[in-house]
Design an enzyme around this catalytic site. Structure first.
Site, short mmCIF file in Angstrom:
data_model
loop_
_atom_site.label_atom_id
_atom_site.label_comp_id
_atom_site.label_asym_id
_atom_site.label_seq_id
_atom_site.Cartn_x
_atom_site.Cartn_y
_atom_site.Cartn_z
N ASP A 1 -0.01 -0.95 -13.42
CA ASP A 1 0.85 -0.31 -12.42
C ASP A 1 2.27 -0.89 -12.46
O ASP A 1 2.58 -1.75 -13.29
CB ASP A 1 0.17 -0.51 -11.05
N HIS A 2 3.10 -0.47 -11.51
CA HIS A 2 4.52 -0.86 -11.41
C HIS A 2 4.89 -2.19 -12.07
O HIS A 2 4.37 -3.23 -11.69
CB HIS A 2 4.92 -0.97 -9.94
N GLU B 1 5.99 -2.24 -1.90
CA GLU B 1 4.82 -2.51 -2.72
C GLU B 1 5.09 -3.67 -3.64
O GLU B 1 6.13 -3.76 -4.25
CB GLU B 1 4.47 -1.26 -3.56
N HIS C 1 5.48 4.41 -0.47
CA HIS C 1 4.33 3.55 -0.72
C HIS C 1 3.74 3.05 0.59
O HIS C 1 4.48 2.63 1.47
CB HIS C 1 4.73 2.34 -1.57
N HIS D 1 3.31 9.00 -6.95
CA HIS D 1 3.21 7.66 -6.34
C HIS D 1 3.26 7.80 -4.83
O HIS D 1 3.87 8.72 -4.31
CB HIS D 1 4.37 6.77 -6.78
N ASN E 1 -1.61 7.95 -7.71
CA ASN E 1 -2.00 6.57 -7.40
C ASN E 1 -2.71 6.50 -6.06
O ASN E 1 -2.28 7.11 -5.08
CB ASN E 1 -0.76 5.67 -7.35
#
Ligand SMILES: [Zn+2]
Length: 359
Positions: free
Chosen positions: A109-110, A182, A226, A265, A287
């Protein structure tokens, strides 16, 4: 027509099989949930859910989740624990996913600019794995340079895609800013305009990256946030994705109405109709993190509430002062309750995205 007829095998898939699966999803108009996992327990729960409803799955690890997998007691200097944890978790998924009989895209992820050493460490593990098995350890990785200037974001993604395409890895990139917070990146104060990616941005990304490979997906900002916020605070505008697709189609003069593979997202707490609409415009991955985190906790909370009298001491419960409680506080019992609750939530995510009976 399902994954099996397309020749997509069970277990972790890479390269051409990833391409086939994502294009299949785009064509059929469904999306695959990417479930953030932090332990073998959460990985297994996600796999069990997908197996039960005959669906492919994406399992992903964040930088913090990877470090947690390796153990919070390890130092994460130079991203060492995050690298070790991601690799360990990847091997766990590789070993068990096949047994669940579903195709799994293994993803990270990110990764913001300051976390690039983590990304580099995973890529080294992929290259090492490729030498022995002719495929990378992971299926794909995400680079999130959306906070950097656009030209830098795209140029860096292009550079990494060059390295990744040599071993058949897919790159997910982000352009435009997803609000909220996040993994330590706080975008709660970002102004509204930058929460929406522009069509030219999408075209710029496509033009540059497709010179290297077609193995990339784009997370575009369309008001996503997020985490879960009060209802009404999230103003999603999925139709922007439709505009992006039309813009790129016109530039490419291609037949496809959905030339771009989009990633959603910050979907937690979204209205089901907005999710459906986004999927109809070519979102193939969404996600899922906050909602499954809550589900996992909720399982433990409900278990504790229903068995309270049996969970206060090792010996002694409502049935008698010398009755043992071992079978109530065994982690295999209460963690299983967390898993059952998470399994339910992953199934719900699959249903929202149309990802059911796709094998
Ligand atoms: Zn994002």
């Amino acid at each position: 027509m399902g994954c099996q007829e397309l020749g997509i095998p069970a277990g972790v898939i890479t390269g051409d099989n990833v391409r086939k699966l994502l294009k299949y999803a785009s064509k059929q108009g469904f999306a695959i949930p990417a479930v953030n996992c932090t332990s073998s327990s959460t990985i297994n729960a996600a796999l069990e859910a997908a197996r039960d409803i005959k669906a492919p799955l994406i399992i992903q690890f964040s930088q913090g989740g990877s470090a947690f997998y390796a153990g919070k007691g390890l130092s994460n200097e130079g991203q060492k624990a995050s690298i070790i944890g991601a690799v360990a978790a990847a091997h766990h998924v590789r070993l068990v996913a096949k047994e669940y009989g579903i195709p799994v895209i293994l993803h990270s992820d990110h990764c913001a600019k300051k976390l690039l050493p983590w990304f580099d460490g995973m890529l080294e593990a992929d290259e090492e794995y490729f030498k022995k098995h002719n495929e990378p350890l992971f299926s794909s990785h995400m680079l999130d340079l959306s906070e950097e200037p656009k030209h830098e974001n795209i140029a860096t993604c292009k550079k990494y895609l060059e390295r990744m395409s040599k071993i058949n890895l897919l790159l997910e990139m982000e352009i435009g800013i997803t609000g909220g917070e996040e993994d330590g990146v706080d975008n709660t104060g970002v102004d509204n305009a930058s929460l929406y990616t522009q069509p030219e941005d999408i075209w710029d990304v496509h033009r540059e990256l497709s010179q290297v490979s077609d193995m990339f997906t784009i997370a575009a900002a369309f008001g996503n946030v997020h985490g879960v916020y009060k209802p009404g605070n999230v103003k999603l505008t999925p139709h922007l994705l439709k505009n992006h697709q039309e813009h790129v189609k016109q530039k490419l003069q291609c037949d496809s109405d959905k030339p771009i593979l989009f990633v959603f997202h910050g979907g937690s707490g979204s209205v089901k109709d907005e999710i459906k609409e986004a999927v109809s415009y070519g979102v193939i991955k969404m996600n899922v993190d906050t909602d499954t985190q809550w589900a996992y906790w909720d399982g433990i909370k409900n278990y504790h509430d229903s068995k309270k009298g049996y969970l206060q001491s090792q010996v002694g419960n409502p049935d008698g002062v010398d009755k043992p409680n071992k079978k109530y506080y065994d982690p295999r019992v209460f963690i299983r309750e967390a898993e059952k609750s998470m399994i339910k939530r992953v199934k719900e995510a699959c249903q929202d995205l149309g990802n059911v009976n796709r094998l």
